[in-house]
Structures are given as structure tokens and as C-alpha cells.
Design an enzyme around this catalytic site. Sequence first.
Site, PDB file in Angstrom:
ATOM      1  N   SER A 163       7.431   7.270  12.504  1.00 14.30           N
ATOM      2  CA  SER A 163       7.396   6.014  11.762  1.00 14.30           C
ATOM      3  C   SER A 163       8.237   4.924  12.419  1.00 14.30           C
ATOM      4  O   SER A 163       9.262   5.200  13.038  1.00 14.30           O
ATOM      5  CB  SER A 163       7.916   6.280  10.357  1.00 14.30           C
ATOM      6  OG  SER A 163       8.473   5.115   9.805  1.00 14.30           O
ATOM      7  N   ARG A 187       0.308  12.860  10.126  1.00 10.30           N
ATOM      8  CA  ARG A 187       1.637  13.440  10.359  1.00 10.30           C
ATOM      9  C   ARG A 187       1.861  14.639   9.453  1.00 10.30           C
ATOM     10  O   ARG A 187       1.571  14.576   8.262  1.00 10.30           O
ATOM     11  CB  ARG A 187       2.728  12.398  10.065  1.00 10.30           C
ATOM     12  CG  ARG A 187       2.664  11.280  11.049  1.00 10.30           C
ATOM     13  CD  ARG A 187       3.846  10.344  10.965  1.00 10.30           C
ATOM     14  NE  ARG A 187       3.788   9.510  12.143  1.00 10.30           N
ATOM     15  CZ  ARG A 187       4.082   8.215  12.185  1.00 10.30           C
ATOM     16  NH1 ARG A 187       4.504   7.602  11.099  1.00 10.30           N
ATOM     17  NH2 ARG A 187       3.982   7.550  13.308  1.00 10.30           N
ATOM     18  N   ARG A 247       9.922   2.820  10.752  1.00  6.54           N
ATOM     19  CA  ARG A 247      10.889   2.352   9.755  1.00  6.54           C
ATOM     20  C   ARG A 247      12.233   2.030  10.397  1.00  6.54           C
ATOM     21  O   ARG A 247      12.899   2.887  10.955  1.00  6.54           O
ATOM     22  CB  ARG A 247      11.017   3.368   8.612  1.00  6.54           C
ATOM     23  CG  ARG A 247      11.492   4.737   9.017  1.00  6.54           C
ATOM     24  CD  ARG A 247      11.358   5.753   7.884  1.00  6.54           C
ATOM     25  NE  ARG A 247       9.952   6.091   7.662  1.00  6.54           N
ATOM     26  CZ  ARG A 247       9.513   7.276   7.252  1.00  6.54           C
ATOM     27  NH1 ARG A 247      10.359   8.240   6.975  1.00  6.54           N
ATOM     28  NH2 ARG A 247       8.215   7.499   7.097  1.00  6.54           N
ATOM     29  N   ASP A 279       4.490  -1.168  11.232  1.00  2.00           N
ATOM     30  CA  ASP A 279       4.045   0.166  10.881  1.00  2.00           C
ATOM     31  C   ASP A 279       3.528   0.813  12.158  1.00  2.00           C
ATOM     32  O   ASP A 279       2.781   0.184  12.921  1.00  2.00           O
ATOM     33  CB  ASP A 279       2.931   0.107   9.831  1.00  2.00           C
ATOM     34  CG  ASP A 279       2.665   1.488   9.259  1.00  2.00           C
ATOM     35  OD1 ASP A 279       3.151   1.798   8.162  1.00  2.00           O
ATOM     36  OD2 ASP A 279       1.978   2.283   9.953  1.00  2.00           O
ATOM     37  N   ASP A 327       0.803  -1.229   0.000  1.00  2.00           N
ATOM     38  CA  ASP A 327       0.000   0.000   0.000  1.00  2.00           C
ATOM     39  C   ASP A 327       0.837   1.280   0.000  1.00  2.00           C
ATOM     40  O   ASP A 327       0.314   2.355  -0.241  1.00  2.00           O
ATOM     41  CB  ASP A 327      -0.921   0.013   1.246  1.00  2.00           C
ATOM     42  CG  ASP A 327      -0.147  -0.183   2.545  1.00  2.00           C
ATOM     43  OD1 ASP A 327       1.080  -0.316   2.490  1.00  2.00           O
ATOM     44  OD2 ASP A 327      -0.776  -0.199   3.617  1.00  2.00           O
ATOM     45  N   HIS A 328       2.135   1.179   0.242  1.00  4.76           N
ATOM     46  CA  HIS A 328       2.948   2.387   0.366  1.00  4.76           C
ATOM     47  C   HIS A 328       3.616   2.779  -0.954  1.00  4.76           C
ATOM     48  O   HIS A 328       3.448   3.885  -1.444  1.00  4.76           O
ATOM     49  CB  HIS A 328       4.035   2.196   1.427  1.00  4.76           C
ATOM     50  CG  HIS A 328       3.552   2.360   2.839  1.00  4.76           C
ATOM     51  ND1 HIS A 328       2.572   1.588   3.393  1.00  4.76           N
ATOM     52  CD2 HIS A 328       3.939   3.219   3.814  1.00  4.76           C
ATOM     53  CE1 HIS A 328       2.366   1.965   4.652  1.00  4.76           C
ATOM     54  NE2 HIS A 328       3.179   2.958   4.930  1.00  4.76           N
TER      55      HIS A 328
END
Length: 642
Positions: free
Chosen positions: A532, A378, A534, A118, A63-64
Site C-alpha cells: 500500500s 493482496r 499509505r 493509492d 470507497d475505502h
Amino acid sequence: MPTITEKIIQAHLSEGALQRTKPIAIHIDQTLTQDATGTMTYLQLEAMGVDQVKTDLSISYVDHNTLQNGFENADDHKYLQTVAMKHGVLFSRPGNGICHQVHLERFAKPGTTLLGSDSHTPTAGGIGALAIGAGGLDVACAMAGRPFHLAMPEIINVRLHGRLSKGVSSKDIILKILQILSVKGGVGKVIEYSGDGVKNLSIPQRATITNMGAELGATTSIFPSDEVTKEFLRKQQREEDYKELFADDDACYDQIIELDLEKLEPMIAMPHSPDNVLTVSEVAGLKVDQVAIGSCTNSSYLDMMSVANILKGKMIDSNVSLVISCGSRQVLHTLSSNGGLATMIASGARILESTCGPCIGMGQSPISNALSLRTFNRNFYGRSGTLSAKVCLVSPETAAASALAGYLVDPRTIDYELPKEPNTLNIDDRMILIPNEETAKTTKLVRGPNIKPLPINTPLDHEIHKKVIIKVGDNITTDHIAPAGAKVLPYRSNIEKISEFIFMNVKADFHDDCLANNGGFIVAGSNYGQGSSREHAALAPMYLGIKAVFAKSFARIHRANLINFGILPLTFQEESDYDAIDEFDELMIDNLHNLHPDTPLTVSNTTKNTHFLVNHNLTYLEIETIKAGGTLNLIRLQQSTT
Ligand code: MIC
Ligand code: SF4
């Protein structure tokens, strides 16, 4: 006596006791990944030698990174599909929707634990799941059947009273809470909702609130599971997943916040932080250049129908670009059947696919100096892709009303019809691929040329003597450390390449300075690494030779990621020690092979000839992990000795 959080943790506890702030480990029922963090997660799962995942359900969403302006994204998708089919992971194809929205609709269950790579995984807290965001490696470990380690959170109880007025939405509730608690107010805490106002909120409205609990830095947020939850699950044709879940009447909380929904006004987070919150009426009239509606925060059916009802029969302002992305194929399909989509198109909205899109800077960067109103979660500096843009976070109602006017409008001042729950939804899971024994046997992994091997750290040295490569202030986000956006995201599977972008918008020379000095240290203020999940924000600095981060405090997920990759997270004992350090000072830490919980470390600043103390707050397990040079090394060590 227990709270909802304690009930779920108790039922999943595999190590420790329910004592606030003490280390515990919990069993994970479900995992989710998305493509931008997923490739690393599955490379790590493969590195652990796991054949079939051990969870009740693991799902990989795409989806990203869906722009596909080059082979990289598409190659990642193919790898993700094949690795999923091989190892027993469901695969939600690109176009099926944003992970959190789809998970809420189709898989999240009250009373279960969910770990996702996520930070907005707590969206599923809206349905009563204990849903936690983590780095990809932690999610890989959960898929391998390992428990998830965390500090037993403190629990804040937010009591909601009454009903929202027309034009005020659940986004305004969470913006109000952000105004009260700030972006670090939730660190080490779970936000648990209760009160007579809960029954007046739909599941997607609750999910908007738990989604943005991530912006509070909270471990997660959770709502009770009640009749509204049951009805939501019934409409999703999965009533069997319902389980009633409430806190006991005499449950004990660490803090209580009371919120009267009737008195709440539309709110807005001003640049560049989700806690920089004002009421819309305070700044109404500001000229708006772009409006973006969607993201995992506000892309449900009811959000979209509020927008459609506001836009109905009207045309957007000629100076505003309006983009809309539905959160899932289910929402988009339902809107296409009931006329909502046609209304949006007629009003001049540009319809995007059901993905993260502009939320992560994958296109739709606004014009220079723009004011961009977004229903996202964000508004960090640079995240939209236009450094000079000012991004503000608002509800779908405020966004739609402002797109029509060309300036910021308080939606309580306009006339529109409130949307109703749909009678039927277009439920169709055919874009979700289900693995089986056959796919496990016959699938061949496809690894495109952009998917590079995982870099692995070396075991911890007893003494480290290096320079401070960068010194930054408070609330540095993982977007500052490892920026996202269309130029960078295609390299999420290529750490060597992505390391060129580290701190790109803060200190362009960071990468070269690391190379020139054979790595070094990072010095930071409080709440370092917020935002995030990440793990690239730890993995790429590790690749560049960063050995420790000295900070006033850390955000939870980033601290865990640093440890997972063998980087020491150290906290200053005194503010003045932070003040006294300059970039390129040489620091020396020794005695590292004798690390012990609760024992501070002495650091020498050999440039200034001074000494100071830092805490590491590492548990025994975390010390073992850091000493091994990270979690994967530790797992290998454990595997070789059993
Ligand atoms: C985000 O909203 O920042 C992201 C992109 O969804 C991240 C994950 C990532 O960086 O891939 C998150 O929230 O964890
Ligand atoms: Fe995607 Fe944005 Fe949600 Fe992150 S916050 S998962 S980028 S929609």
C-alpha cells in the site's frame, strides 16, 4: 524507437533526460485520491496554500472507509466533499464505486499521466495511461502543479501470445507473472505489454493485469491503446478520449518475457504473499470457508457476469460464505437491469456495496483458521482481520466455482456460458459532484473532531544517536507497519491515534518503546514497505520519533514517503551488517549536514563498538527535503524565499 512508456514520459518530461535509473520529473495531467489516504492529502494541499488545483482533472473518491460504525468515517467524507468543492476537485460519493474501476470507466485516457494516492492507480494502465501510485503528499504536490519526481524506470516487455482458454482469466496471467518475477521483481521498472495476445483482452482484463503490477513493486504497467480501447471508450460514451498508442517496432527493452496464453492454467497465490503462486490444479480440493469476489482487481462487468453465469441456477455450499461487491455503481446498476444480480442473490451470495470492503479488512473477516479465496490483489498476513486465516488469491471463475463446491475447483472442469460484452451500460455520473466557481466561493470546510492537525517534522540534526526499536525481515508490507481494517482505518486523519497501532501485529510494544526511548531507528531486510501507498506508514513512525530506516532495500512508494516526512532511508552495503545488529543496539550517524549524493555514510554501533557503511542514494532534491524535515517544510522554505 521509443516504448509506450518513453513516449508518454517524453511528452510530459519537465526535468532530466530519458536515461534509465536517473532522476526525472514529469508533469501530471490527472490525480486521484481515495478517502483512506485522501484526508491527509487534502490537509497537505491546504497547508501548501493552494486555492484551485492546477491539473486537467483531479478527483476524490470515497470507497475505502464506508462502514461508518462511529462518526469518524462520515466526518471524513464530509471534509473530503467540502475540501473538493472548495479547491476544484471532483468528488465521487460513497456508493459510486472503487476509485480504480470508476476511473477506468469514466476518466482514464490513453497517453496521459495519472498520479493517485493509492498503489493500485496503475489499473488505468489498462487503457494506456501512465498511471502511478504515490503517497498523498506527492499527489498534493501534483495538484499544486508541481512535477512528480521519480527515477527513470527500466522497462520490461511482456509479450502475450494467443488467446486464453475457457476458465482461464487475466488474473491468471498476472499471477503467472508474479510467479516469474516475485514481489520485488518490478521495483524501479515499468511493465509494458505487447504481442498478438493483447487484442484478445478486454480493457477490464488488461486493467486486472496492470492493477496487480503493484504487487510486483513496479512503478507502473501499461498496455497499448488499440481498437479494443476505442470500443471500450465508445461504450463509455467518451470516444473523443481515444488516442492510438503503440511502442515502435524496434523499441528497446531491458528484459523480455514471452507468455503463451493458450498454455496458461488457472493460478492461485497461497498465503501470505501474492507471489507465492501455484496452479489451481496442484491444490484443487482444499476445503474453502469463505469466498470474496470484487476489489479493484476483479469487479468489472465481465468479471461479475462470469460469476453470475457460473452461479446460475445453483446454490453455494452450506459451509461457504460468499460475498460479492461490484466495482462500480455502473456495474451494479447494469447487473441489476440484466438479471445478473438476481442470479447471484438466488445462489446465496451476500451482496456488498460497491467499495473496497473486505479487501482492506472493512468487515467480512473470515472464521478462525479459515481458508478464504479472494479475487483481490493482496493476501498479506492479517489484512483480512483474522490473523489465523489463510487468504488465497484467485480469478473470479475459480472463486465462483469453488463457492458452489465448498472446495477449491479448477474452473476449466465446470460447464458455464462465457459472458458477452453488454450492448448498453447504465452510464450515470450523478454521484460525481463537479466543483465550479460558485462552490469554490461558498463552500465552508467541515472538519469533524477526528480530523487532527498535520504533524510536521523538525529539520535534520547533524548527528543522530538512537536505539534500534525494531528489527524485521524481508518483504515487510505497509500493512505490517500501519495495519488497515475496521478498527484502525477510522483514524487515518488522526496521526496521534493511529500511531498506537504501528507494527501492532509484529511487535505490540513498538509504540511504547518509541515513546520510552524518544524515538529511534528501524532495521529491515529487503523490499521494506512494499504494498500500500499509505503514507501513514511513514508519517506515524515520524510522529513517534523514528529518524532513519536501515534496510537491505526499499519499495519505491514507501521510500518516497519516508523522504517526504524527513526520515532517512539507508541501505546496508553488506548483508552481514544487517545480521550484526540487534534490537535496542544504539546507533550513531553523524556528518548529516554534509550529505552528498553517492557518498556513503558511516554508522557506529555504540553498543557493540563497531562501524559499518550505508548508502542513502538520495538525489540533491531529496537531500534538501530530508534536511528541511520533509517536503512541506521545504515548500515553506521555498515560499518564504520567493
Ligand atoms: C490497499 O490496497 O492496501 C489500499 C488500502 O488501497 C492502499 C491505500 C491505503 O492504505 O489507504 C493502497 O493500495 O495504496
Ligand atoms: Fe481498495 Fe483493495 Fe483496491 Fe486497495 S486493493 S484500492 S483496498 S479494492
